[in-house]
Design an enzyme around this catalytic site. Sequence first.
Site, PDB file in Angstrom:
ATOM      1  N   ASP A 176     -47.388  -1.602  10.089  1.00 44.41           N
ATOM      2  CA  ASP A 176     -47.294  -0.926   8.797  1.00 44.41           C
ATOM      3  C   ASP A 176     -47.227  -1.958   7.677  1.00 44.41           C
ATOM      4  O   ASP A 176     -46.750  -3.075   7.867  1.00 44.41           O
ATOM      5  CB  ASP A 176     -46.103   0.023   8.751  1.00 44.41           C
ATOM      6  N   GLU A 216     -43.313   4.386   5.002  1.00 48.74           N
ATOM      7  CA  GLU A 216     -42.026   4.753   4.418  1.00 48.74           C
ATOM      8  C   GLU A 216     -42.035   6.161   3.826  1.00 48.74           C
ATOM      9  O   GLU A 216     -40.992   6.813   3.744  1.00 48.74           O
ATOM     10  CB  GLU A 216     -41.631   3.741   3.337  1.00 48.74           C
TER      11      GLU A 216
END
Length: 375
Positions: free
Chosen positions: A74, A133
């Site tokens: 990520d 997130e």
Amino acid sequence: MTLTEPELIKIRRHLHQIPELALQETQTQAYLKQVIATLPQTYLTVHEDPRLQTALLVRVAGADPQRTIGYRADIDALPVTEPTTVAFRSQHPGVMHACGHDLHATVALGILSYFADHQPKDNLVFFFQPAEESQSGGKLAYDLGLFSGDYQVDEFYGLHDNPTLPTGTIGCRLGTLFAGTTEVNLTVHGKSGHAAFPQQATDAVVIAAALILQLQTIISRDIDPTRCGVITLGKVNAGTIRNVIAGTARIEGTIRGLTQDMLLRIRQRVSEVAAGIGAAYNATIDVDFTQGGYYPVENDPALTQRFITYMQHEPTVTYQETRPAMTGEDFGYLLAKIPGTMFWLGVDSPGALHTAEFQPHEAAIMAGSTRFVAF
């Protein structure tokens, strides 16, 4: 050429200076492409998709492929202000890599650089993922069909840095590594009125108080005590002035559980309790759930046992079995669709994840890259 430790540290520090929020990772993606372009290109294919503009897929063609192994990193950051005065501090005010995704991406580049120089037997697909997130970037990618055709993945791996483990330590466990999360919003519809005439109103504040207390009994009385679940109601809004009975109230919270079945059970009970409280107080209570891609990170049993066995018996690796964490991770959605494993990489930070004091030790970068390459 395989990237060296000084080169990887330089890359991580550059990424740390350009943190970007979910689905805004344009500079990050551009820099990743710049680094990848310096690697041998013989086995590589780089793919972008205009429907998920900041995502990046890199395929490494295998010499005799029997499967395609996926590796996810990520790349987004958090709305956190970095207080440090280090030379490579964030250059974007109010945004910081406070969860270590700069380190995640750098480890992936280290792994990719090795296999760009040493052709693997099986195909590899590296997924540099935006929006972990928030916005459920893993779910967005899967639902858009990014993992199809040449980019279809048979098994998926990914890591998360762990500030409490010694630098370079590999942590993992069979079963659930991270909990799944579901946002819950509850809106109480009563009837406003004068504070002196409560009999003419339906007090949303009183109803909300009763609802909050009753919802907390779900974990203690409806859930097997040997399993884990959490209901946290962190925000309550009601009323406009002290001498007016509130007609509406809004409660916002989060539900967490170690399996998707657990989450669904808690959600069912939340709806039932809300309906019961509403009936008891002659009010209507709306319940809205939003999970997105934040499913529990449930590691595949066979693949994870293979991973753990390797790490336990590799003399250069310090391995530690870890307990489940109640934090959320959208890699869980991908593992619900594709078998795989997520593991921890120790970074021994003085500050916790999602705080301005998070400072991972950079020696973990080479340790994570080389150990996954060996696996």
